[in-house]
Design a protein around this motif. Sequence first.
Motif, PDB file in Angstrom:
ATOM      1  N   GLY A  23      79.173 -58.200   5.447  1.00 11.40           N
ATOM      2  CA  GLY A  23      79.566 -57.287   6.511  1.00 11.40           C
ATOM      3  C   GLY A  23      78.437 -56.368   6.915  1.00 11.40           C
ATOM      4  N   PHE A  24      78.753 -55.434   7.768  1.00 11.89           N
ATOM      5  CA  PHE A  24      77.779 -54.487   8.268  1.00 11.89           C
ATOM      6  C   PHE A  24      77.681 -53.278   7.340  1.00 11.89           C
ATOM      7  N   THR A  25      76.483 -52.695   7.288  1.00 10.59           N
ATOM      8  CA  THR A  25      76.310 -51.476   6.503  1.00 10.59           C
ATOM      9  C   THR A  25      76.944 -50.318   7.256  1.00 10.59           C
ATOM     10  N   ASP A  26      77.131 -49.194   6.565  1.00 11.05           N
ATOM     11  CA  ASP A  26      77.693 -48.012   7.219  1.00 11.05           C
ATOM     12  C   ASP A  26      76.802 -47.557   8.369  1.00 11.05           C
ATOM     13  N   GLU A  27      75.475 -47.653   8.191  1.00 12.34           N
ATOM     14  CA  GLU A  27      74.545 -47.252   9.239  1.00 12.34           C
ATOM     15  C   GLU A  27      74.673 -48.151  10.456  1.00 12.34           C
ATOM     16  N   GLU A  28      74.817 -49.467  10.217  1.00 13.32           N
ATOM     17  CA  GLU A  28      74.978 -50.412  11.324  1.00 13.32           C
ATOM     18  C   GLU A  28      76.293 -50.177  12.058  1.00 13.32           C
ATOM     19  N   LYS A  29      77.357 -49.894  11.313  1.00 11.84           N
ATOM     20  CA  LYS A  29      78.648 -49.606  11.942  1.00 11.84           C
ATOM     21  C   LYS A  29      78.553 -48.348  12.797  1.00 11.84           C
ATOM     22  N   ALA A  30      77.873 -47.320  12.279  1.00 10.71           N
ATOM     23  CA  ALA A  30      77.709 -46.079  13.034  1.00 10.71           C
ATOM     24  C   ALA A  30      76.891 -46.327  14.295  1.00 10.71           C
ATOM     25  N   MET A  32      76.718 -49.116  15.966  1.00  6.74           N
ATOM     26  CA  MET A  32      77.563 -49.858  16.912  1.00  6.74           C
ATOM     27  C   MET A  32      78.570 -48.928  17.594  1.00  6.74           C
ATOM     28  N   ARG A  33      79.134 -47.995  16.817  1.00  4.86           N
ATOM     29  CA  ARG A  33      80.049 -47.021  17.425  1.00  4.86           C
ATOM     30  C   ARG A  33      79.304 -46.170  18.451  1.00  4.86           C
ATOM     31  N   ASN A  34      78.079 -45.749  18.097  1.00  4.46           N
ATOM     32  CA  ASN A  34      77.265 -44.972  19.033  1.00  4.46           C
ATOM     33  C   ASN A  34      77.007 -45.765  20.299  1.00  4.46           C
ATOM     34  N   TYR A  87      71.743 -46.386  20.786  1.00  2.00           N
ATOM     35  CA  TYR A  87      72.126 -46.497  19.384  1.00  2.00           C
ATOM     36  C   TYR A  87      72.027 -45.153  18.677  1.00  2.00           C
TER      37      TYR A  87
END
Length: 155
Positions: A23-30, A32-34, A87
């Motif tokens: 899955g995606f890391t927390d940083e990558e998820k953040a 993507m949300r950004n 991003y």
Amino acid sequence: MSPKKVTQKSAKSTTAINKKSKGFTDEEKAAMRNRAQELKAEADKAEGESAVLAAIAAMQEPDRGMARRLHAIIKDSAPALSPKTWYGMPAYAKDGNIVCFFQSTQKFKTRYATLGFSDKANLDEGHMWPTAFALNELTAAEEARIGALVKKAVS
């Protein structure tokens, strides 16, 4: 003859059961949300400046100070560039395309901040040229070089 009933297999049954996605890391998820928020904000370009300033304000020192100074240098060197976030990072676009951006050390836990240029920047020189620069601090020499790079990037 009666029509045959078509059945569909679920996607879950066709995937390998033993393979687990990290899955995606927390940083990558953040990030993507950004990016999703940025796409919504693009409809109103007036929000670009305030979004960049808010992203800069959220940074920790010394990155915040460097980002503020870079923002001023970029605006002075290339007034045609539109500030926007990309991003979650301060970025500057021409005709909707990102030309350059600033990435803080905290964003991806790196040891230095980065000033990066996209492929839309006119920095081509021979067969190889830099597209990103590590920043630990900004002196007058670096500020002058950045101003010249940004001018060249939008030429």
